[in-house]
Design an enzyme around this catalytic site. Structure first.
Site, mmCIF file in Angstrom:
data_model
loop_
_atom_site.group_PDB
_atom_site.id
_atom_site.type_symbol
_atom_site.label_atom_id
_atom_site.label_comp_id
_atom_site.label_asym_id
_atom_site.label_seq_id
_atom_site.Cartn_x
_atom_site.Cartn_y
_atom_site.Cartn_z
ATOM 1 N N ALA A 118 42.930 39.008 33.119
ATOM 2 C CA ALA A 118 41.851 39.796 33.725
ATOM 3 C C ALA A 118 41.697 41.231 33.218
ATOM 4 O O ALA A 118 40.592 41.772 33.244
ATOM 5 C CB ALA A 118 42.018 39.815 35.237
ATOM 6 N N ALA A 119 42.775 41.895 32.828
ATOM 7 C CA ALA A 119 42.665 43.306 32.431
ATOM 8 C C ALA A 119 41.821 43.448 31.167
ATOM 9 O O ALA A 119 41.779 42.536 30.337
ATOM 10 C CB ALA A 119 44.061 43.887 32.211
ATOM 11 N N LYS A 123 35.179 42.107 33.216
ATOM 12 C CA LYS A 123 34.728 40.758 33.545
ATOM 13 C C LYS A 123 35.091 40.391 34.980
ATOM 14 O O LYS A 123 34.375 39.624 35.636
ATOM 15 C CB LYS A 123 35.319 39.754 32.552
ATOM 16 C CG LYS A 123 34.826 39.944 31.119
ATOM 17 C CD LYS A 123 35.400 38.882 30.204
ATOM 18 C CE LYS A 123 35.015 39.117 28.755
ATOM 19 N NZ LYS A 123 35.725 40.288 28.161
ATOM 20 N N ASP A 190 39.742 34.601 29.244
ATOM 21 C CA ASP A 190 39.373 35.607 28.244
ATOM 22 C C ASP A 190 40.649 35.884 27.456
ATOM 23 O O ASP A 190 41.400 36.797 27.757
ATOM 24 C CB ASP A 190 38.853 36.869 28.945
ATOM 25 C CG ASP A 190 38.359 37.902 27.960
ATOM 26 O OD1 ASP A 190 37.823 37.508 26.907
ATOM 27 O OD2 ASP A 190 38.513 39.107 28.227
ATOM 28 N N CYS A 243 37.242 37.840 21.476
ATOM 29 C CA CYS A 243 36.477 38.800 20.674
ATOM 30 C C CYS A 243 36.909 38.675 19.219
ATOM 31 O O CYS A 243 36.974 39.650 18.480
ATOM 32 C CB CYS A 243 36.651 40.235 21.184
ATOM 33 S SG CYS A 243 38.353 40.799 21.325
#
Length: 304
Positions: A118-119, A123, A190, A243
């Site tokens: 999460a960090a 998001k 993510d 990314c």
């Protein structure tokens, strides 16, 4: 490779990196490389402030394809520090494609959501915006220092009544599938990735870069995605994002899951998430040479 650029790279770390991605992106790579060196376009995301409040003195309209967002301009930089009546910050600065990743999970008011990595928290705010009073969100971050940053973001931006359903965890993402199987209706992975835009800012890391780094990351990314599949309920959605620029870390990870878990998971395609999205075999990617932001890839999966 352009001869002038070749000589320039000979004097700096990163020639191996450049040549590796040039082999992948061919004629597109020089422009893509140069775009990675430029500052990316960002947005002011206002997850809980009313639109009228967030517009500010210039009366700017929200981005047509990105609700709750305004382009960050020099004239709007002071908006970053604006607070509402409860003392909460109104606008969070982030890559517009990151907002699209969170929205791709289609979080509803009563979903049980896992944000596995999460960090720093952007998001997580997107996911929290979609939840209602009946929804639950586990915002997980294994790194202690990054988890502290995540907690701070939640405290600074999320209204008190919304925080009651948000729980910050510090677990190893690989273990969620074992410890909490068939638990979540929505899972965001993510994943930690190469992050080539950030890598280019560090001469030391760039000098040490090798293609084997991509293979190592892809192995962990697959593990996290497989864990997410186990943790999701039947019919639940999973969004996998990075990314990164390489096939190995993007479609390659998803295709490996589809092959190994055939019959348990499928790719879900919606309409293009933005005017700049480029379709891949399993998802969408935004690249900075076309839109000024990214790179950011994501795939939406459904557990069968």
């Amino acid at each position: 490779m352009d001869k002038k650029l070749d000589k320039k790279l000979d004097k700096k770390p990163g020639k191996d990196f450049y040549q590796y991605f040039q082999a992948i992106w061919a004629d597109r790579w020089p422009a893509l490389y140069e775009s990675l060196l430029q500052k990316e376009r960002q947005v002011l995301f206002h997850p809980f402030a009313e639109s009228a409040e967030a517009k500010g003195a210039d009366g700017a309209e929200e981005i047509e394809w990105l609700e709750s967002c305004l382009w960050l301009t020099q004239d709007r930089r002071d908006w970053i520090q604006q607070r509402d009546g409860e003392g909460l910050l109104k606008c969070y600065v982030m890559d517009p494609a990151s907002v699209l990743v969170g929205r791709a999970l289609e979080v509803g008011i009563s979903d049980h959501v896992l944000d596995m990595c999460a960090a720093p928290g952007g998001k997580t705010l997107v996911l929290a915006q979609g939840l209602g009073s009946q929804g639950l969100l586990d915002a997980n971050e294994i790194s202690f220092s990054r988890r502290k940053r995540l907690i701070k973001v939640i405290q600074q931006y999320v209204p008190q009544e919304r925080r009651a359903g948000i729980f910050v965890r510090g677990k190893e993402g690989l273990r969620y599938g074992i410890s909490q199987p068939d638990c979540y209706t929505r899972v965001l992975v993510d994943a930690p990735c190469s992050g080539e835009r950030h890598l280019l800012l560090s001469p030391k890391e760039l000098k040490a870069w090798k293609p084997s780094r991509i293979k190592s990351l892809a192995k962990r990314q697959y593990g996290l995605l497989a864990s997410a599949l186990l943790a999701a309920k039947s019919g639940g959605l999973i969004v996998y994002s990075t990314c990164a620029l390489s096939y190995e870390e993007n479609d390659g990870v998803v295709e490996r899951l589809l092959a190994r878990k055939k019959g348990d998971v499928e790719v879900v395609f919606r309409n293009a998430p933005s005017p700049f999205a480029e379709k891949t075999s399993c998802g969408w990617i935004h690249l900075p040479d076309r839109c000024g932001f990214g790179p950011l890839y994501f795939s939406v999966l459904k557990k069968i």
